[in-house]
Design an enzyme around this catalytic site. Structure first.
Site, PDB file in Angstrom:
ATOM      1  N   LYS A  96       2.546   2.234  -5.181  1.00 50.54           N
ATOM      2  CA  LYS A  96       3.316   1.769  -6.341  1.00 50.54           C
ATOM      3  C   LYS A  96       2.614   2.073  -7.655  1.00 50.54           C
ATOM      4  CE  LYS A  96       3.350  -2.383  -4.566  1.00 50.54           C
ATOM      5  NZ  LYS A  96       2.811  -2.034  -3.230  1.00 50.54           N
ATOM      6  N   ALA A 125      -3.960  -7.744  -4.523  1.00 50.52           N
ATOM      7  CA  ALA A 125      -3.313  -6.440  -4.654  1.00 50.52           C
ATOM      8  C   ALA A 125      -4.316  -5.422  -5.177  1.00 50.52           C
ATOM      9  CB  ALA A 125      -2.125  -6.539  -5.614  1.00 50.52           C
ATOM     10  N   GLY A 126      -4.110  -4.172  -4.813  1.00 46.48           N
ATOM     11  CA  GLY A 126      -4.945  -3.101  -5.340  1.00 46.48           C
ATOM     12  C   GLY A 126      -4.090  -1.892  -5.632  1.00 46.48           C
ATOM     13  N   HIS A 127      -3.923  -1.567  -6.912  1.00 47.18           N
ATOM     14  CA  HIS A 127      -3.110  -0.419  -7.299  1.00 47.18           C
ATOM     15  C   HIS A 127      -4.033   0.697  -7.765  1.00 47.18           C
ATOM     16  CE1 HIS A 127       0.678  -3.088  -8.082  1.00 47.18           C
ATOM     17  NE2 HIS A 127       0.300  -3.041  -6.812  1.00 47.18           N
ATOM     18  N   THR A 128      -3.989   1.830  -7.062  1.00 43.99           N
ATOM     19  CA  THR A 128      -4.868   2.958  -7.359  1.00 43.99           C
ATOM     20  C   THR A 128      -4.113   4.012  -8.155  1.00 43.99           C
ATOM     21  OG1 THR A 128      -6.093   2.568  -5.313  1.00 43.99           O
ATOM     22  CG2 THR A 128      -6.372   4.713  -6.353  1.00 43.99           C
ATOM     23  N   ASP A 168       0.818  -1.218   0.000  1.00 41.98           N
ATOM     24  CA  ASP A 168       0.000   0.000   0.000  1.00 41.98           C
ATOM     25  C   ASP A 168       0.851   1.268   0.000  1.00 41.98           C
ATOM     26  OD1 ASP A 168      -2.370  -1.648   0.321  1.00 41.98           O
ATOM     27  OD2 ASP A 168      -1.799  -1.839   2.416  1.00 41.98           O
ATOM     28  N   GLU A 169       2.041   1.207  -0.608  1.00 42.63           N
ATOM     29  CA  GLU A 169       2.936   2.366  -0.593  1.00 42.63           C
ATOM     30  C   GLU A 169       2.639   3.373  -1.702  1.00 42.63           C
ATOM     31  OE1 GLU A 169       5.336  -1.324   0.669  1.00 42.63           O
ATOM     32  OE2 GLU A 169       4.110  -0.769  -1.062  1.00 42.63           O
ATOM     33  N   GLN A 224       2.030  -5.880  -3.256  1.00 40.73           N
ATOM     34  CA  GLN A 224       2.325  -5.954  -1.820  1.00 40.73           C
ATOM     35  C   GLN A 224       3.664  -5.250  -1.510  1.00 40.73           C
ATOM     36  OE1 GLN A 224       1.349  -9.347  -3.249  1.00 40.73           O
ATOM     37  NE2 GLN A 224      -0.713  -8.657  -2.904  1.00 40.73           N
ATOM     38  N   GLY A 242     -11.253  -2.857   1.258  1.00 39.50           N
ATOM     39  CA  GLY A 242     -11.867  -1.746   1.983  1.00 39.50           C
ATOM     40  C   GLY A 242     -11.529  -1.744   3.467  1.00 39.50           C
TER      41      GLY A 242
END
Length: 425
Positions: free
Chosen positions: A16, A39-42, A13-14, A221, A299
């Protein structure tokens, strides 16, 4: 540029996704090399927010070749939903997305087993079937992308696996069993929709590198969630460090030119496990709210804490960062005094290195250096010179402790809210 690896340096959650999106402009290929839909990349482009779980962030740029490597475990339904969402927003997928033939597939029984095992021993998984899928891969019982193209092989593998899984579900977990024919039928439908993306991706990647094209490798991650080098057992099930690129994409370590570690200006963690610098008062809640610290995949609220340089020193060691990117600096605006962890106190000892035992880490007390914060707003600043003096001192402290140059500083969610302090390429 040639080949660059992007790796999370903390517990994930950095940010990336934004850094990958920014660097993709100079890339020809973007390769995801491990992890799954946990994973979740925003990425925020203009006023549009995109949350990607499997497809590399580079897909948001036109004519960039995006590869899901063999080190990823892939949920076909999740991927198809992601493709549909992006297509509806005008993102071109066909011709730009490739999936490794030997990428392993998450099956319904992986999700069922993980849900049940999490009830017995909670370690904070996303319950997406990631761990059980990697288990089958290592046990040589896995179903791979290429198996979708061979119905008889697919059916036989599912039948063999379900014989064991259904026994466990019924007798150990006292849960409902799964229907073999329904799973086979569903995955044959997935096969028709996904077969056009299946490719020898290791060949594509190595050919691109040999031709001098620019390739960006995108991790999921973070280092402290690495199956070997993280806070085991509160980790993910893949190698999240830079070395995972070689096995997860099929390239030689000699072909890696740059490794950039992504570091949040503070620390967060989702799920269970030790977290020495966690802030458990109202300030932690304030940082969570201001930073939008909720999992992009689940969430779940993220636990928030001060920057941990002991953990980061470990990340520098096992990854070999050639530079780092600092994200969410603006979230620290207005905090009068900032704490930075420079060591741990454990019983009667001072630890300068990150302990391998989670049981030890759980009992560690952080040793802090305190720095003056800044009142000025840093959100959206695009020049290093315009940062508040105390923000620069904070960044210099990090650089000097880790002995790695800060090359990129993110000052907001949007694509252009970024400072290039030193070229990372």
């Amino acid at each position: 540029m040639s080949t660059v690896v992007i790796v999370g340096a903390q517990w994930g959650d950095e940010g990336k996704g934004k850094i990958v999106d920014f660097l993709t402009e100079k890339c020809d290929y973007v390769v995801r090399f491990q992890g799954g839909c946990n994973a979740g990349h925003t990425v925020v482009v203009g006023d549009e927010k995109y949350i990607l779980h499997l497809i590399p962030s580079g897909i948001l740029h036109k004519n960039k070749k995006c590869i899901i490597g063999n080190g990823v475990v892939l949920d076909p339904l999740g991927l198809l939903q992601e493709i549909e969402t992006l297509t509806q927003k005008g993102i071109e997928i066909d011709g730009n997305l490739y999936i490794a033939k030997h990428c392993h597939l998450i099956m319904p029984y992986h999700i069922a087993i993980e849900e049940q095992s999490e009830k017995k021993k909670k370690i904070g998984t996303t319950k997406r079937g990631i761990g059980p899928c990697y288990t089958d891969k290592i046990a040589r019982n896995g179903i791979r992308m290429i198996d979708l193209l061979y119905p008889d092989i697919l059916r036989n593998k599912i039948m063999a696996n379900l014989e064991i899984i259904n026994f466990l579900l019924e007798n150990l977990y006292k849960s409902e069993t799964l229907n073999q024919n329904q799973i086979v039928s569903q995955y044959l439908i997935y096969a028709e929709k996904l077969k056009k993306y299946i490719a020898d991706t290791d060949v594509l990647i190595n050919n691109a590198i040999d031709k001098g094209q620019n390739v960006l490798f995108e991790g999921a991650q973070g280092t402290l969630l690495d199956i070997d080098h993280g806070t085991y057992p509160y980790v993910t099930s893949s190698n999240t460090i830079a070395g995972g690129v070689c096995t997860g994409a099929g390239i030689s370590p000699k072909k890696i030119d740059k490794i950039i570690g992504i570091v949040k200006a503070y620390t967060t963690r989702v799920g269970e496990g030790p977290f020495p610098t966690e802030i458990k008062d109202s300030l932690g809640d304030e940082i969570r709210k201001k930073g939008g610290e909720y999992g992009a995949t689940t969430g779940r609220p993220r636990r928030c804490g001060w920057l941990d340089l002991v953990g980061l020193k470990h990340a520098v060691r096992v990854n070999g960062f050639t530079g780092i990117a600092i994200t969410k600096l603006d979230i620290l605006d207005g905090i009068e005094r900032l704490k930075v962890c420079v060591g741990y106190k454990y019983e009667n000892s001072i630890l300068e290195d990150f302990p391998k035992e989670s049981e030890v880490l759980e009992k560690c007390t952080p040793i802090y250096e305190e720095l003056n914060g800044w009142k000025e707003c840093t959100a959206g600043i695009k020049s290093y010179e315009k940062l508040p003096e105390n923000a620069k001192k904070y960044l210099n402290f990090i650089e000097n402790f880790l002995k790695v140059k800060i090359q990129i500083i993110s000052t907001g969610q949007k694509r252009d809210e970024i400072i290039i302090k030193e070229s990372p390429l």
